[in-house]
Each structure stands twice: as C-alpha cells, then as structure tokens.
Design an enzyme around this catalytic site. Structure first.
Site, PDB file in Angstrom:
ATOM      1  N   LYS A   1       0.829  -1.207   0.000  1.00  0.00           N
ATOM      2  CA  LYS A   1       0.000   0.000   0.000  1.00  0.00           C
ATOM      3  C   LYS A   1       0.872   1.269   0.000  1.00  0.00           C
ATOM      4  O   LYS A   1       0.680   2.144  -0.833  1.00  0.00           O
ATOM      5  CB  LYS A   1      -0.928  -0.015   1.223  1.00  0.00           C
ATOM      6  CG  LYS A   1      -1.964  -1.156   1.162  1.00  0.00           C
ATOM      7  CD  LYS A   1      -2.989  -1.061   2.270  1.00  0.00           C
ATOM      8  CE  LYS A   1      -2.416  -1.131   3.659  1.00  0.00           C
ATOM      9  NZ  LYS A   1      -1.756  -2.392   4.028  1.00  0.00           N
ATOM     10  N   VAL A   2       1.836   1.345   0.940  1.00  0.00           N
ATOM     11  CA  VAL A   2       2.684   2.543   0.999  1.00  0.00           C
ATOM     12  C   VAL A   2       3.564   2.599  -0.252  1.00  0.00           C
ATOM     13  O   VAL A   2       3.684   3.651  -0.912  1.00  0.00           O
ATOM     14  CB  VAL A   2       3.557   2.550   2.282  1.00  0.00           C
ATOM     15  CG1 VAL A   2       4.479   3.749   2.286  1.00  0.00           C
ATOM     16  CG2 VAL A   2       2.689   2.546   3.536  1.00  0.00           C
TER      17      VAL A   2
ATOM     18  N   ASP B   1       9.331  -7.062  -5.377  1.00  0.00           N
ATOM     19  CA  ASP B   1       8.352  -7.569  -4.416  1.00  0.00           C
ATOM     20  C   ASP B   1       7.869  -8.893  -4.972  1.00  0.00           C
ATOM     21  O   ASP B   1       7.079  -8.925  -5.914  1.00  0.00           O
ATOM     22  CB  ASP B   1       7.188  -6.579  -4.261  1.00  0.00           C
ATOM     23  CG  ASP B   1       6.173  -7.035  -3.209  1.00  0.00           C
ATOM     24  OD1 ASP B   1       6.068  -8.257  -2.969  1.00  0.00           O
ATOM     25  OD2 ASP B   1       5.488  -6.166  -2.646  1.00  0.00           O
TER      26      ASP B   1
ATOM     27  N   ASP C   1      13.884   7.121   8.980  1.00  0.00           N
ATOM     28  CA  ASP C   1      12.812   7.518   9.905  1.00  0.00           C
ATOM     29  C   ASP C   1      12.676   6.531  11.059  1.00  0.00           C
ATOM     30  O   ASP C   1      12.054   6.838  12.065  1.00  0.00           O
ATOM     31  CB  ASP C   1      11.479   7.567   9.126  1.00  0.00           C
ATOM     32  CG  ASP C   1      10.315   8.052   9.975  1.00  0.00           C
ATOM     33  OD1 ASP C   1      10.497   9.062  10.694  1.00  0.00           O
ATOM     34  OD2 ASP C   1       9.229   7.432   9.935  1.00  0.00           O
TER      35      ASP C   1
ATOM     36  N   GLU D   1      14.163   2.134  19.329  1.00  0.00           N
ATOM     37  CA  GLU D   1      13.635   3.510  19.330  1.00  0.00           C
ATOM     38  C   GLU D   1      13.235   3.938  20.733  1.00  0.00           C
ATOM     39  O   GLU D   1      12.571   3.163  21.433  1.00  0.00           O
ATOM     40  CB  GLU D   1      12.426   3.604  18.392  1.00  0.00           C
ATOM     41  CG  GLU D   1      12.831   3.412  16.944  1.00  0.00           C
ATOM     42  CD  GLU D   1      11.659   3.513  15.959  1.00  0.00           C
ATOM     43  OE1 GLU D   1      10.513   3.755  16.403  1.00  0.00           O
ATOM     44  OE2 GLU D   1      11.890   3.351  14.763  1.00  0.00           O
TER      45      GLU D   1
ATOM     46  N   HIS E   1      10.802   8.646  13.712  1.00  0.00           N
ATOM     47  CA  HIS E   1       9.622   7.814  13.385  1.00  0.00           C
ATOM     48  C   HIS E   1       8.393   8.709  13.178  1.00  0.00           C
ATOM     49  O   HIS E   1       7.383   8.592  13.874  1.00  0.00           O
ATOM     50  CB  HIS E   1       9.364   6.777  14.487  1.00  0.00           C
ATOM     51  CG  HIS E   1       8.527   5.615  14.024  1.00  0.00           C
ATOM     52  ND1 HIS E   1       8.705   4.342  14.480  1.00  0.00           N
ATOM     53  CD2 HIS E   1       7.500   5.528  13.139  1.00  0.00           C
ATOM     54  CE1 HIS E   1       7.823   3.531  13.906  1.00  0.00           C
ATOM     55  NE2 HIS E   1       7.073   4.237  13.079  1.00  0.00           N
ATOM     56  N   LEU E   2       8.510   9.584  12.178  1.00  0.00           N
ATOM     57  CA  LEU E   2       7.436  10.556  11.932  1.00  0.00           C
ATOM     58  C   LEU E   2       6.520  10.160  10.783  1.00  0.00           C
ATOM     59  O   LEU E   2       5.630  10.927  10.410  1.00  0.00           O
ATOM     60  CB  LEU E   2       8.061  11.932  11.597  1.00  0.00           C
ATOM     61  CG  LEU E   2       8.746  12.683  12.727  1.00  0.00           C
ATOM     62  CD1 LEU E   2       9.240  14.050  12.234  1.00  0.00           C
ATOM     63  CD2 LEU E   2       7.786  12.877  13.904  1.00  0.00           C
ATOM     64  N   GLY E   3       6.767   8.976  10.184  1.00  0.00           N
ATOM     65  CA  GLY E   3       6.015   8.591   8.985  1.00  0.00           C
ATOM     66  C   GLY E   3       4.514   8.783   9.115  1.00  0.00           C
ATOM     67  O   GLY E   3       3.847   9.248   8.191  1.00  0.00           O
ATOM     68  N   ALA E   4       3.963   8.424  10.268  1.00  0.00           N
ATOM     69  CA  ALA E   4       2.505   8.471  10.421  1.00  0.00           C
ATOM     70  C   ALA E   4       2.052   9.733  11.139  1.00  0.00           C
ATOM     71  O   ALA E   4       0.872   9.890  11.434  1.00  0.00           O
ATOM     72  CB  ALA E   4       2.047   7.252  11.211  1.00  0.00           C
TER      73      ALA E   4
HETATM   74  N1  LIG Z   1       7.405   5.070   9.440  1.00  0.00           N
HETATM   75  C1  LIG Z   1       6.124   4.986   9.728  1.00  0.00           C
HETATM   76  O1  LIG Z   1       5.623   5.765  10.519  1.00  0.00           O
HETATM   77  C2  LIG Z   1       5.267   3.970   9.091  1.00  0.00           C
HETATM   78  C3  LIG Z   1       5.797   2.758   8.729  1.00  0.00           C
HETATM   79  N2  LIG Z   1       5.006   1.800   8.163  1.00  0.00           N
HETATM   80  C4  LIG Z   1       5.649   0.534   7.816  1.00  0.00           C
HETATM   81  O2  LIG Z   1       5.470   0.315   6.439  1.00  0.00           O
HETATM   82  C5  LIG Z   1       5.214  -1.062   6.246  1.00  0.00           C
HETATM   83  C6  LIG Z   1       4.475  -1.269   4.942  1.00  0.00           C
HETATM   84  O3  LIG Z   1       3.139  -0.834   5.066  1.00  0.00           O
HETATM   85  P1  LIG Z   1       2.050  -1.199   3.963  1.00  0.00           P
HETATM   86  O4  LIG Z   1       2.504  -0.731   2.633  1.00  0.00           O
HETATM   87  O5  LIG Z   1       0.764  -0.699   4.490  1.00  0.00           O
HETATM   88  O6  LIG Z   1       2.077  -2.794   4.005  1.00  0.00           O
HETATM   89  P2  LIG Z   1       1.571  -3.797   2.889  1.00  0.00           P
HETATM   90  O7  LIG Z   1       1.346  -5.069   3.578  1.00  0.00           O
HETATM   91  O8  LIG Z   1       0.454  -3.187   2.112  1.00  0.00           O
HETATM   92  O9  LIG Z   1       2.831  -3.927   1.912  1.00  0.00           O
HETATM   93  C7  LIG Z   1       3.999  -4.631   2.253  1.00  0.00           C
HETATM   94  C8  LIG Z   1       4.586  -5.184   0.963  1.00  0.00           C
HETATM   95  O10 LIG Z   1       5.852  -5.778   1.237  1.00  0.00           O
HETATM   96  C9  LIG Z   1       5.973  -6.910   0.396  1.00  0.00           C
HETATM   97  N3  LIG Z   1       6.997  -7.807   0.881  1.00  0.00           N
HETATM   98  C10 LIG Z   1       6.942  -8.693   1.917  1.00  0.00           C
HETATM   99  N4  LIG Z   1       8.124  -9.345   2.017  1.00  0.00           N
HETATM  100  C11 LIG Z   1       8.934  -8.853   1.033  1.00  0.00           C
HETATM  101  C12 LIG Z   1      10.261  -9.124   0.628  1.00  0.00           C
HETATM  102  N5  LIG Z   1      11.003 -10.025   1.266  1.00  0.00           N
HETATM  103  N6  LIG Z   1      10.787  -8.442  -0.428  1.00  0.00           N
HETATM  104  C13 LIG Z   1      10.041  -7.497  -1.071  1.00  0.00           C
HETATM  105  N7  LIG Z   1       8.763  -7.215  -0.739  1.00  0.00           N
HETATM  106  C14 LIG Z   1       8.219  -7.877   0.307  1.00  0.00           C
HETATM  107  C15 LIG Z   1       4.578  -7.513   0.407  1.00  0.00           C
HETATM  108  O11 LIG Z   1       4.380  -8.363  -0.706  1.00  0.00           O
HETATM  109  C16 LIG Z   1       3.714  -6.266   0.329  1.00  0.00           C
HETATM  110  O12 LIG Z   1       3.420  -5.938  -1.017  1.00  0.00           O
HETATM  111  C17 LIG Z   1       4.415  -1.466   7.492  1.00  0.00           C
HETATM  112  O13 LIG Z   1       4.539  -2.832   7.739  1.00  0.00           O
HETATM  113  C18 LIG Z   1       5.033  -0.628   8.568  1.00  0.00           C
HETATM  114  O14 LIG Z   1       6.054  -1.367   9.210  1.00  0.00           O
HETATM  115  C19 LIG Z   1       3.687   2.016   7.890  1.00  0.00           C
HETATM  116  C20 LIG Z   1       3.106   3.211   8.229  1.00  0.00           C
HETATM  117  C21 LIG Z   1       3.846   4.277   8.886  1.00  0.00           C
HETATM  118  O1  LIG Z   2       1.699   2.485  11.436  1.00  0.00           O
HETATM  119  C1  LIG Z   2       2.889   2.150  11.512  1.00  0.00           C
HETATM  120  O2  LIG Z   2       3.312   1.043  11.152  1.00  0.00           O
HETATM  121  C2  LIG Z   2       3.862   3.104  12.046  1.00  0.00           C
HETATM  122  O3  LIG Z   2       5.039   2.824  12.012  1.00  0.00           O
HETATM  123  C3  LIG Z   2       3.398   4.333  12.687  1.00  0.00           C
HETATM  124  O4  LIG Z   2       3.892   4.317  13.995  1.00  0.00           O
HETATM  125  P1  LIG Z   2       3.353   5.355  15.095  1.00  0.00           P
HETATM  126  O5  LIG Z   2       1.896   5.057  15.263  1.00  0.00           O
HETATM  127  O6  LIG Z   2       3.576   6.717  14.554  1.00  0.00           O
HETATM  128  O7  LIG Z   2       4.123   5.078  16.329  1.00  0.00           O
END
Ligand SMILES: NC(=O)C1=CN([C@@H]2O[C@H](COP(=O)(O)OP(=O)(O)OC[C@H]3O[C@@H](n4cnc5c(N)ncnc54)[C@H](O)[C@@H]3O)[C@@H](O)[C@H]2O)C=CC1
Ligand SMILES: O=C(O)C(=O)COP(=O)(O)O
Length: 605
Positions: free
Chosen positions: A158-159, A178, A264, A269, A293-296
C-alpha cells in the site's frame, strides 16, 4: 456491565501513548479512558489487570507477559499499520483480539518518504541548520535532481504503491522488487517489477523500503546488498529499523559508497544516546537525514487511525466483529466444530507455501500466483468452501504483510485476492484420487498461469513428466481433529503444523550423518530442537533434484554452488525440525555450508 453491588461498571481502556482525541472522544461516551504516558514496562504490567482494552502506537511493547497479566483484556488496538510491537500469537492464544488500522496512515507514510527523498537530494536539513547558524554555504550544499533518476522500491504494497505514483509524478523511473506483488498492478502504475532484490539494486539511484518487519526482511539490506548498489546511490527507510543493517549502512556512508541516507525508523527507538553506538553515529552522520519515526505523524493520519481503532474497540466490547482484526476468526460459531480443523489446515498450507517455497531473492522458485485448491473425500461434499478459500488467502498473505493477513474473512477474501492478483481454482472430488487412509485430503498446487491441474492429474504419480519443476504441491489431512501435512512436493511426511511453531526444513542428501551435522550446528547456536522427522522423496517418478524446492537464496545456497547439487540417482530427503524460537540467517548460512545440506527454509506458523 454490572458490578457486584448492581452499579454499572464501565469497561476501562488504557492509552499509554499519544493518540488523537477524535477517536478517544468516541470511547468516552461509554467507557472509562485512562491516558497514562511514560509508563515503564513494569508499571504497565502492574496496572494492566484493571483494563478491558489497550490502545497503542509503535512505542509500547505488547509482550506475552503483558498480555498474560491483562486478565480482563479483550482487545489490543494498534493505531497504525505495523503490529510488530504486539505479540499477536500470544494474544491469539489468550483469546485477545488484536486490531489495527491498515489504511489510516499510509498516505502520511508515503508523503514522508517523498519529503525525505527531496530533503536528502537537496540537503535541506543541512542547509537549514547552516543558514540558521548564520552561514551562507551555497557551494557546499549543491544537490541532485530526482527527475530522470531511478527509484527502487522494495515492497510494492500500500505505501510502496503510493510512493511509486508520487515518484512518477516527479519524473522518476520506478522499479520495484516484491516477489508477491501483482504484475498487473505494477504495470498499471508504470512500475517495472524485477524478479529479485539482487537484480534491482544495481539499477537504482535511490532505494526506498516499504516491507513489514518480518523474519525474512530483517537485515535484508546488509553489506552484500549495499555493495550491489551503484556508488553514489542513496537509501531511505520509512518502514522499520533493522530492515537495513545499521552497521552496514554506517560503513557505506563512511566509505562514501552511499552518498546519503534518510532514516525515519531505527532498530531500537529512540536510538541510544551513547555517542559510540552505531545508531548515534548514524544519526550524527553528516550525510544522514534522520527523523524520529514521523512517517505516520500527520494530523490527518492520526485522526484516521484513532477513529478507526476506537470504533473497532467499541465493536469488540459490544460483541460485534471488528473490520480489521489481525487475529479474527474466519468461520461463524455454528460452523466452528466441523470446519475449524480444515480452516486451520488450509491456512497453514498457504503459510508453508509462502515461507518454504518462495523467497525474496530466489530466481529458482518465484511466487506462483495461480493455485489449484483440491478437496478430496468427505470435504468435497461441503456446500460452501468460502471459509477454506479465505483461510488460504490468509495463509498466503500473513507471512508477507502485517496488514494484509489481518482482516481477511469470508466477506473480503475474494476482493483481497483479486487486489493481489491471486487466482484460486477450487476443485472437488468425492473419491480420493490416490490411496489415502483419510476421509478428506486437501492439496494445494501453486503453478504458473497455465491450464489448471485436475484432481486426477495431481493424483497421478508422474509429476515429473508433467512438468512439476514449475509447480509446488502441499497436501494435508485431518486426523483426530488435528491438521497434518502429508506432502511437500515429492517428499512424503506427517507432521502437525502447530500454531506458533518454528520449523526448519532442510533439503539434503539422504546419507548417514546428516542429522548429527545439523543437530550439532543447532546445538552450538543454542537452538533447541523439539522434534524432528525425515521426509523421504517418495512420490515415484519424481526423485530427481528439482531446483526451487526450498528457499534457494543465491547468497545462501553455498552448498549447491560448491558442487553439492543433487546428481541423478542420488537419494535425497527433507529434514523437518521443530525448533524453539527464531533461527537467524547466520545459522541458516552455516547449515547450508555443512556437507550435504542443499537448502534451508525457516517457517513460522
Ligand atoms: N514510518 C512509519 O511511521 C510507518 C511505517 N510503516 C511501515 O510500512 C510497512 C508497509 O506498510 P504497507 O505498505 O501498508 O504494508 P503492505 O502489507 O500493504 O505492503 C507490504 C509489501 O511488502 C511486500 N513484501 C513482503 N516481504 C517482502 C520481501 N522479502 N521483499 C520485497 N517485498 C516484500 C509484500 O508483498 C507487500 O506488497 C508497514 O509494515 C510498517 O512497518 C507504515 C506506516 C507508517
Ligand atoms: O503504522 C505504523 O506502522 C507506524 O510505524 C506508525 O507508527 P506510530 O503510530 O507513529 O508510532
């Protein structure tokens, strides 16, 4: 709820982190909400017995001990995507529902990635600090443009997809790795999908990571991988700390191999303040842009996730099913008795396929998104196989995503499969096709998008001649209400894929001494073996070595590279070990180096 003296007792919710008030206001109408920040793990454990619900973000570690102490806990709500800070298996065991918000902050995370990309390319943080310090350093702070450059994305979920669309808008070429992404979705977004990480890395000017933190992604960008990147490339991590090995990253910045990093998230952390630590050196590095960790962290995302999870907490406490439960049941209570063992079996079959037969960095065994799911015997008379279909999708997606595996149920499984480009052809046969002592047999065939297999073709014991190299087969049955796996490709076996178990599956020559070699390596590494079984290659006509059976990560398959490839006529087997806890890549590497072990996969059930 009524207390012992007849007065109404309002359920209690603990919020130990900063959550947007929008969702909490919904809760306050009927629940008591305690916002208590800055608690130590010990203090949390001490007060958790009072609470019916726990709401967290990424900072609170929801451990097994905390869940066990939460005697009244019915729900843990993660106001965000990643649930890697929650012990989901422990919650499931204890009957505590875990919910998250799989969509609420993905736009914010993608926008932060683009913000970091541009900040890094144009030295914005450095320029800002220098100007505020009264300097005017125009020539030191010359940047690079992103237009026409190649952005590599690891994890096109998704991201990753939102980042891809925005990067296309900036004029970048976007290439992704992926193994589980839909080629159609990638093509529709003008993203070039490459089969392996190793093929992606030399192509990119910027690399961004958007996979969840999983055993298979931890440390996936280490020294070998970074060295495959062009000198002068730049790297971003807005996913999870530890997916990029921090020591390797710091080395690459120090040596100048990488021109920049934008980070990030950190393996711990907040990162330790000890100036000599890797994390502190990384943060302090002049070519590293760091954010906490400001992504969200946008107003909009925090409103979204707060409302999303608070609504779900209300649903759960009022006895309704939540929309995004990480560990929700797939079947209705009335179907539970008859279907639950089969649902479990099919889910485990899907999970074993993903973890044993596919790998991010293998060309020999790519993810096959076309499946035949074959029900034989009594199971074939079921009126609806929807729960089994949903269980398969859940089993396939859970090991690769901490959000996709979450909210899968009979209502949305089809749509999720479609979104991921997964095709399942279900078949039924009342008469078992082969000599099976069990009343029902389930077989999964993962194959390229060609003609579906029919029950009789699969049952025929001539898979080799029918091109089994391009397909994988897993079968299982139920005995005494317990699921058993009976076949992994050409190997026959019989083991229970128990919840929470870690399996180590080694493909090796069937020769004396192998068990001792593997046992002594695991013993030395402190990995405890609970049980082990040897699965012989016993499907006739197919006892040659087939590339792609097991995880064949090129960098890990030293054994085969060293001339240990099976030769015609040589006997082979799978050694299936149930071990305690995690098994690191270093142990896997050592096992493959040991004589006769051809490949190893680690499967977490
Ligand atoms: N920094 C932040 O504040 C935030 C960080 N995140 C992180 O971002 C991650 C991704 O979020 P979404 O896109 O919503 O998850 P998602 O589940 O929609 O996408 C994850 C993708 O990674 C792929 N994947 C899994 N193993 C893999 C590998 N070995 N090689 C390549 N691709 C692989 C999956 O097939 C999937 O398409 C979350 O799990 C979370 O940890 C999410 C939101 C905020
Ligand atoms: O939704 C995620 O996976 C995030 O990394 C966001 O983390 P946070 O809720 O900002 O501590």
């Amino acid at each position: 709820m009524n207390g012992t003296n007849g007065t109404e007792v309002r359920p209690k919710v603990l919020v130990p982190e900063k959550l947007s008030p929008d969702g909490l206001a919904l809760l306050r109408k009927t629940l008591d909400v305690d916002e208590k920040k800055g608690l130590t793990p010990e203090q949390l454990i001490e007060i958790i017995p009072e609470y019916d619900a726990l709401l967290v973000r990424s900072e609170t570690k929801v451990t097994e001990a905390l869940l066990q102490a939460g005697k009244k806990l019915k729900v843990v709500a993660r106001a965000g995507v990643g649930v890697d800070n929650v012990s989901v298996p422990a919650a499931t065991k204890l009957g505590i529902v875990v919910v998250n918000s799989p969509q609420g902050n993905i736009q914010a995370a993608a926008e932060h990635t683009i913000a970091l990309l541009m900040s890094m390319a144009r030295n914005i943080p450095d320029g800002c600090a220098s100007t505020k310090a009264g300097k005017w350093e125009r020539s030191r702070l010359v940047g690079v443009e992103v237009k026409g450059k190649t952005l590599g994305i690891i994890g096109l979920g998704k991201v990753g997809l939102i980042v891809a669309r925005m990067a296309r808008g900036l004029g970048m070429n976007v290439t992704a790795s992926d193994p589980y992404a839909s080629p159609q979705v990638a093509a529709a977004n003008n993203v070039t999908l490459v089969p392996t990480l190793q093929e992606l890395l030399p192509l990119v000017d910027f690399l961004t990571i958007h996979t969840p933190m999983l055993a298979s992604t931890k440390g996936m960008m280490s020294t070998n991988e970074i060295n495959l990147m062009k000198p002068g490339a730049r790297i971003l991590n807005v996913a999870r700390g530890g997916i990029i090995d921090e020591i390797a990253l710091l080395d690459a910045l120090n040596s100048g191999h990488l021109a920049g990093a934008a980070i990030d998230v950190f393996s711990s952390e907040p990162p330790t303040k000890d100036a000599e630590s890797t994390a502190a050196k990384l943060v302090a590095h002049p070519r590293c842009v760091a954010t906490p960790h400001l992504g969200a962290s946008t107003v909009e995302a925090q409103e979204n996730v707060s409302i999303d999870v608070c609504e779900q907490v209300l649903d759960i406490l009022s006895g309704a099913l939540p929309r995004s439960a990480v560990n929700a049941p797939i079947i209705l209570p009335a179907e539970y008795k008859t279907l639950q063992p089969f649902v479990k079996l099919v889910e485990k079959i899907g999970s074993i396929y993903m973890q044993h037969f596919t790998s991010s960095s293998t060309t020999t065994s790519p993810f096959r998104n076309h499946f035949d799911l074959i029900y034989e015997g009594d199971l074939a008379s079921m009126s609806s196989t929807k729960p089994l279909f949903a269980a398969l999708i859940k089993g396939l997606l859970s090991p690769i995503s901490d959000s996709a595996g979450l909210n899968i149920n009979i209502v949305n499984a089809e749509a999720l499969a479609k979104e991921r480009g997964i095709f399942v052809n279900e078949q039924k046969s009342r008469d078992p096709s082969g000599p099976s002592p069990y009343s029902s047999l389930v077989t999964l065939v993962a194959r390229p998008p060609s003609r579906p297999n029919s029950v009789t073709r699969i049952a025929a014991e001539d898979l080799a001649s029918k091109g089994s190299k391009s397909q994988h087969i897993i079968s299982g049955y139920i005995s005494d209400n317990r699921p058993f796996i009976s076949r992994l490709d050409r190997f026959s076996t019989s083991f229970v894929p128990a919840d929470g178990a870690t399996l180590l599956i080694c493909h090796n020559y069937d020769a004396p001494g192998k068990i001792g070699v593997v046992g002594s390596i695991l013993g030395r590494e402190g990995v405890n073996i609970n049980y082990m079984s040897v699965a012989p290659a016993s499907f006739p006509g197919d006892n040659k070595f087939l590339p792609g059976s097991g995880v064949h990560t090129p960098s890990l398959s030293g054994g085969e590279a060293d001339g240990q490839k099976m030769r015609e006529g040589q006997k082979e087997a799978l050694m299936i070990l149930n071990v305690d806890g995690g098994v690191g890549q270093d142990v896997v590497r050592e096992l493959i180096g040991a004589g006769g072990v051809l490949s190893v996969s680690v499967v977490s059930l």
